[in-house]
Design an enzyme around this catalytic site. Structure first.
Site, PDB file in Angstrom:
ATOM      1  N   ASP A   1       1.011  -1.212   0.169  1.00  0.00           N
ATOM      2  CA  ASP A   1       0.082  -0.134  -0.149  1.00  0.00           C
ATOM      3  C   ASP A   1       0.985   1.296  -0.183  1.00  0.00           C
ATOM      4  O   ASP A   1       1.202   1.829   1.011  1.00  0.00           O
ATOM      5  CB  ASP A   1      -0.793   0.057   1.203  1.00  0.00           C
ATOM      6  CG  ASP A   1      -1.950   1.051   1.251  1.00  0.00           C
ATOM      7  OD1 ASP A   1      -1.824   2.162   0.383  1.00  0.00           O
ATOM      8  OD2 ASP A   1      -2.776   1.093   2.143  1.00  0.00           O
TER       9      ASP A   1
ATOM     10  N   ARG B   1     -10.550  -2.168   3.885  1.00  0.00           N
ATOM     11  CA  ARG B   1      -8.980  -2.143   3.682  1.00  0.00           C
ATOM     12  C   ARG B   1      -8.618  -3.055   2.664  1.00  0.00           C
ATOM     13  O   ARG B   1      -9.064  -3.880   2.184  1.00  0.00           O
ATOM     14  CB  ARG B   1      -8.253  -2.609   4.786  1.00  0.00           C
ATOM     15  CG  ARG B   1      -8.386  -1.975   5.856  1.00  0.00           C
ATOM     16  CD  ARG B   1      -7.554  -2.036   7.237  1.00  0.00           C
ATOM     17  NE  ARG B   1      -7.440  -3.583   7.584  1.00  0.00           N
ATOM     18  CZ  ARG B   1      -6.548  -4.344   7.536  1.00  0.00           C
ATOM     19  NH1 ARG B   1      -5.370  -3.994   6.852  1.00  0.00           N
ATOM     20  NH2 ARG B   1      -6.627  -5.475   7.698  1.00  0.00           N
TER      21      ARG B   1
ATOM     22  N   ARG C   1      -5.657  -5.810  -3.487  1.00  0.00           N
ATOM     23  CA  ARG C   1      -6.114  -6.881  -4.005  1.00  0.00           C
ATOM     24  C   ARG C   1      -6.699  -6.959  -5.583  1.00  0.00           C
ATOM     25  O   ARG C   1      -6.261  -7.707  -6.269  1.00  0.00           O
ATOM     26  CB  ARG C   1      -7.609  -7.414  -3.270  1.00  0.00           C
ATOM     27  CG  ARG C   1      -7.053  -7.708  -1.676  1.00  0.00           C
ATOM     28  CD  ARG C   1      -8.328  -8.262  -1.028  1.00  0.00           C
ATOM     29  NE  ARG C   1      -7.996  -8.584   0.375  1.00  0.00           N
ATOM     30  CZ  ARG C   1      -8.388  -7.977   1.473  1.00  0.00           C
ATOM     31  NH1 ARG C   1      -9.173  -6.798   1.387  1.00  0.00           N
ATOM     32  NH2 ARG C   1      -8.053  -8.311   2.554  1.00  0.00           N
TER      33      ARG C   1
ATOM     34  N   ASP D   1      -3.708 -12.461   4.382  1.00  0.00           N
ATOM     35  CA  ASP D   1      -3.519 -11.175   5.078  1.00  0.00           C
ATOM     36  C   ASP D   1      -2.028 -11.460   6.045  1.00  0.00           C
ATOM     37  O   ASP D   1      -1.742 -12.565   6.261  1.00  0.00           O
ATOM     38  CB  ASP D   1      -4.427 -10.788   6.006  1.00  0.00           C
ATOM     39  CG  ASP D   1      -5.614 -10.013   5.200  1.00  0.00           C
ATOM     40  OD1 ASP D   1      -5.424  -9.912   4.117  1.00  0.00           O
ATOM     41  OD2 ASP D   1      -6.722  -9.796   6.028  1.00  0.00           O
ATOM     42  N   ASP D   2      -1.424 -10.398   5.869  1.00  0.00           N
ATOM     43  CA  ASP D   2       0.014 -10.588   6.566  1.00  0.00           C
ATOM     44  C   ASP D   2       0.004 -10.737   8.449  1.00  0.00           C
ATOM     45  O   ASP D   2       0.915 -11.003   8.703  1.00  0.00           O
ATOM     46  CB  ASP D   2       0.974  -9.647   6.313  1.00  0.00           C
ATOM     47  CG  ASP D   2       0.560  -8.129   6.604  1.00  0.00           C
ATOM     48  OD1 ASP D   2      -0.690  -8.109   7.214  1.00  0.00           O
ATOM     49  OD2 ASP D   2       1.028  -7.108   6.073  1.00  0.00           O
ATOM     50  N   ASP D   3      -1.313 -10.616   8.860  1.00  0.00           N
ATOM     51  CA  ASP D   3      -1.355 -10.692  10.243  1.00  0.00           C
ATOM     52  C   ASP D   3      -2.112 -11.968  10.772  1.00  0.00           C
ATOM     53  O   ASP D   3      -2.643 -11.982  11.816  1.00  0.00           O
ATOM     54  CB  ASP D   3      -2.067  -9.489  10.844  1.00  0.00           C
ATOM     55  CG  ASP D   3      -3.210  -9.009  10.269  1.00  0.00           C
ATOM     56  OD1 ASP D   3      -3.756  -9.812   9.228  1.00  0.00           O
ATOM     57  OD2 ASP D   3      -3.939  -8.135  10.612  1.00  0.00           O
TER      58      ASP D   3
ATOM     59  N   GLU E   1     -16.273  -9.422   0.870  1.00  0.00           N
ATOM     60  CA  GLU E   1     -16.180 -10.866   0.432  1.00  0.00           C
ATOM     61  C   GLU E   1     -17.376 -11.117  -0.393  1.00  0.00           C
ATOM     62  O   GLU E   1     -17.211 -12.039  -1.386  1.00  0.00           O
ATOM     63  CB  GLU E   1     -16.088 -11.551   1.942  1.00  0.00           C
ATOM     64  CG  GLU E   1     -14.998 -11.579   2.517  1.00  0.00           C
ATOM     65  CD  GLU E   1     -14.849 -10.497   3.543  1.00  0.00           C
ATOM     66  OE1 GLU E   1     -13.988 -10.262   4.598  1.00  0.00           O
ATOM     67  OE2 GLU E   1     -15.973  -9.690   3.454  1.00  0.00           O
TER      68      GLU E   1
END
Length: 267
Positions: free
Chosen positions: A63, A100, A105, A131-133, A219
């Site tokens: 981002d 977000r 995406r 997602d990275d978390d 989604e």
């Protein structure tokens, strides 16, 4: 002692996994130093997981208006096939309560379509929005490899509950166990589904929408463009095993204390 060597077998060709994730960099100067170390730690944990998955290509979308030095250095040393893209989120969409990573995406989807549009079908592959978390069991990646169109599974520590999941009867999704808006067409977290690459290519206009999309509906808005609830493919033992968790710094301690119970759900 000389042991007989086992008969050599030809390896099974596995469908290629295309994992689309994003690295979210906060550009406000007061938060810049605070967020970058957290981001690097999360990306490191994610890469350590991905390196254990065969035939995986990581599409990392940052981002930002340009590739940052931090993420570029990380990608160079990640030790796995990785494509590093970047696109900024417009400032007007950075307000609390708005979805977000929409632009990130969509940039990943556009890259995939451009890369594969001139290749003849069928093109085996599975796309997963990672997602990275989040925290992943390696078993999840084996489950999603058999995706024919769109596959689904439970997600732990989401929606204010220990887990959310599709409700399955006779191998078909018939409803949703969720803590928020069960009336959504697809009451599922972004981490709870994977899509065949062929489906992505055969629906070139399917994207994540900003205009007209309500909070928490991205989604559903995306999946409505490519499938129906009746076509969903339940994975993880008919959606009774939790193989992914949205275990983030925002989880409450009381919720975290229930994680062990969550992971044993119908085990």
């Amino acid at each position: 002692i000389v042991r007989a060597q086992p008969e050599e077998r030809r390896p099974t060709v596995l469908p290629h996994l295309q994992l689309l994730t994003f690295a979210e960099l906060t550009r406000h100067s007061s938060l810049k130093k605070q967020n970058r170390p957290v981001q690097k730690a999360e990306l490191t944990r994610l890469a350590n997981t991905f390196r254990q998955v065969a035939r995986l290509h990581w599409i990392l979308v940052e981002d930002a208006a340009a590739r940052s030095e931090l993420v570029s250095r990380f990608v160079a040393g990640a030790g796995l096939p990785c494509t590093h893209l970047h696109v900024p989120t417009p400032r007007r969409y950075k307000r609390p309560g708005l979805p977000r990573a929409t632009e990130q995406r969509n940039a990943g989807l556009a890259w995939l379509r451009q890369r594969h549009q001139h290749l003849p079908p069928p093109q085996p592959g599975v796309l997963f929005f990672a997602d990275d978390d989040n925290t992943y069991s390696l078993e999840l990646f084996q489950e999603m490899r058999t995706t024919r169109k769109v596959s689904v599974w439970p997600v732990g520590l989401v929606g204010g509950r220990r887990y959310e999941r599709p409700v399955v009867e006779n191998g078909k999704v018939v409803g949703w166990y969720t803590g928020w808006r069960a009336d959504r067409p697809f009451a599922i977290d972004m981490a709870g589904f994977a899509v065949s690459l062929q489906v992505i290519l055969s629906h070139p206009k399917a994207v994540f929408k900003r205009r007209g999309s309500q909070p928490g509906m991205q989604e559903s808005d995306f999946l409505k463009q490519i499938t129906t609830v009746e076509e969903l493919e339940p994975k993880a033992n008919n959606c009774t095993k939790v193989l992914i968790s949205t275990l983030t710094k925002n989880c409450k301690a009381a919720t975290l204390s229930k994680l062990a119970t969550t992971l044993k759900y119908v085990s």
